[in-house]
Design an enzyme around this catalytic site. Structure first.
Site, mmCIF file in Angstrom:
data_model
loop_
_atom_site.group_PDB
_atom_site.id
_atom_site.type_symbol
_atom_site.label_atom_id
_atom_site.label_comp_id
_atom_site.label_asym_id
_atom_site.label_seq_id
_atom_site.Cartn_x
_atom_site.Cartn_y
_atom_site.Cartn_z
ATOM 1 N N HIS A 96 0.844 -1.200 0.000
ATOM 2 C CA HIS A 96 0.000 0.000 0.000
ATOM 3 C C HIS A 96 0.878 1.248 0.000
ATOM 4 C CE1 HIS A 96 1.140 -0.397 4.216
ATOM 5 N NE2 HIS A 96 0.783 0.867 4.400
ATOM 6 N N ASP A 98 0.552 5.176 1.856
ATOM 7 C CA ASP A 98 -0.160 5.710 3.009
ATOM 8 C C ASP A 98 -1.228 6.722 2.612
ATOM 9 O OD1 ASP A 98 1.296 4.241 4.856
ATOM 10 O OD2 ASP A 98 2.841 5.788 5.076
ATOM 11 N N HIS A 252 4.675 0.184 0.080
ATOM 12 C CA HIS A 252 5.483 -0.515 1.066
ATOM 13 C C HIS A 252 4.664 -1.597 1.762
ATOM 14 C CE1 HIS A 252 3.718 2.989 3.128
ATOM 15 N NE2 HIS A 252 3.732 2.259 4.238
ATOM 16 N N ARG A 267 6.313 7.826 13.326
ATOM 17 C CA ARG A 267 6.194 8.240 11.927
ATOM 18 C C ARG A 267 5.733 9.696 11.838
ATOM 19 N NH1 ARG A 267 2.497 4.704 8.056
ATOM 20 N NH2 ARG A 267 0.863 5.516 9.409
#
Length: 271
Positions: A96, A98, A252, A267
């Site tokens: 996917h 993000d 990723h 993150r």
């Protein structure tokens, strides 16, 4: 700095820079942006970053915003998202990009390893510019005119929200705020100008103006391009590692093989 390219297509590890030192970061900012645009994901080892230092470093690549995903924010910094797991369902062990269900998905992300298992928990990235280049000219032309619908309500992510709030208020608020949206099937990258296949199996629900069978076949085919080994790089995390990736040019996959060891990552999304 010393730069080691990890594969021909994608990924470089960069040595000789302390990301917690503002002067070093600013000195190399232009080079780091150029390397990221070319290599699509860059890695650093043995860093010691506070949430404030991580946000400061991420800002050299673009604007940062407060956390707006289904994961919680750091209690000391609203720009830092907490990814905490023990190898159970997170919804990220699937190829996917993000937040493609947002009108303006993040252009990139900066991920810092705070606590990682002794083995396992690697992350893989795949180049979606390489994926587009692999297609025939006829297929490229056909796909350029198509648009796809993206929706945040992947099963594992909705389950994550419900666990955080048993009343369902967070889930209902997210449904109200983030309606399904359309994105181009082929995205022109805003920095490099290169075309990117912008379909993923986590958030892309269907393709407009084709039959249901055609939509299912195209989504399966295009999202499956991320699985080609020649367009991938795999990174083994160690404590203090940092990855910065181009969220528009890559997909990723967080390998989910470390249960019951803990894994804590911070993150920052880059707009």
């Amino acid at each position: 700095m010393k730069i080691d390219n990890l594969t021909p297509a994608i990924g470089s590890e960069i040595h000789g820079i302390n990301l917690a030192d503002p002067d070093q970061v600013l000195q190399h900012a232009e080079d780091l942006r150029a390397i990221l645009a070319e290599r699509q994901v860059i890695f650093f080892r043995d860093q010691d970053l506070t949430p404030e230092a991580q946000v400061r470093f991420a800002k050299i690549f673009g604007r940062v915003e407060p956390v707006s995903s289904t994961f919680p924010a750091h209690p000391e910094n609203p720009y830092v998202e907490l990814l905490i797991s023990q190898g159970t369902r997170t919804g990220t062990d699937i190829w996917h990009a993000d937040l493609t269900w947002q009108t303006s998905p993040p252009a990139g992300a900066c991920l810092y390893a705070v606590d990682v298992p002794e083995t396992g928990g690697d992350t893989m990235w795949a180049s979606m510019t390489a994926a587009f280049d692999s297609l025939s000219p006829a297929m490229q032309d056909h796909l350029r005119g198509l648009r796809a619908v993206h929706n945040w309500e992947a099963p594992a992510l909705t389950e994550n929200l419900r666990k955080r709030d048993e009343t369902g208020a967070l889930y209902r608020a997210a449904r109200e705020k983030y309606a399904p949206i359309e994105q181009p099937v082929i995205l022109e990258h805003p920095v490099t100008g290169k075309p990117v296949t912008f379909v993923n199996s986590l958030y892309t629900t269907h393709i407009r103006d084709v039959t249901n069978d055609e939509s299912c076949a195209l989504i399966g085919f295009l999202s499956g391009l991320a699985k080609v080994p020649e367009w991938q790089v795999r990174f083994r995390w160690t404590k203090g590692s940092v990855a910065v990736w181009d969220n528009l040019a890559t997909q990723h996959y967080a390998v989910n093989d470390y249960h019951p060891e803990p894994r804590r990552m911070h993150r920052v999304a880059i707009r």
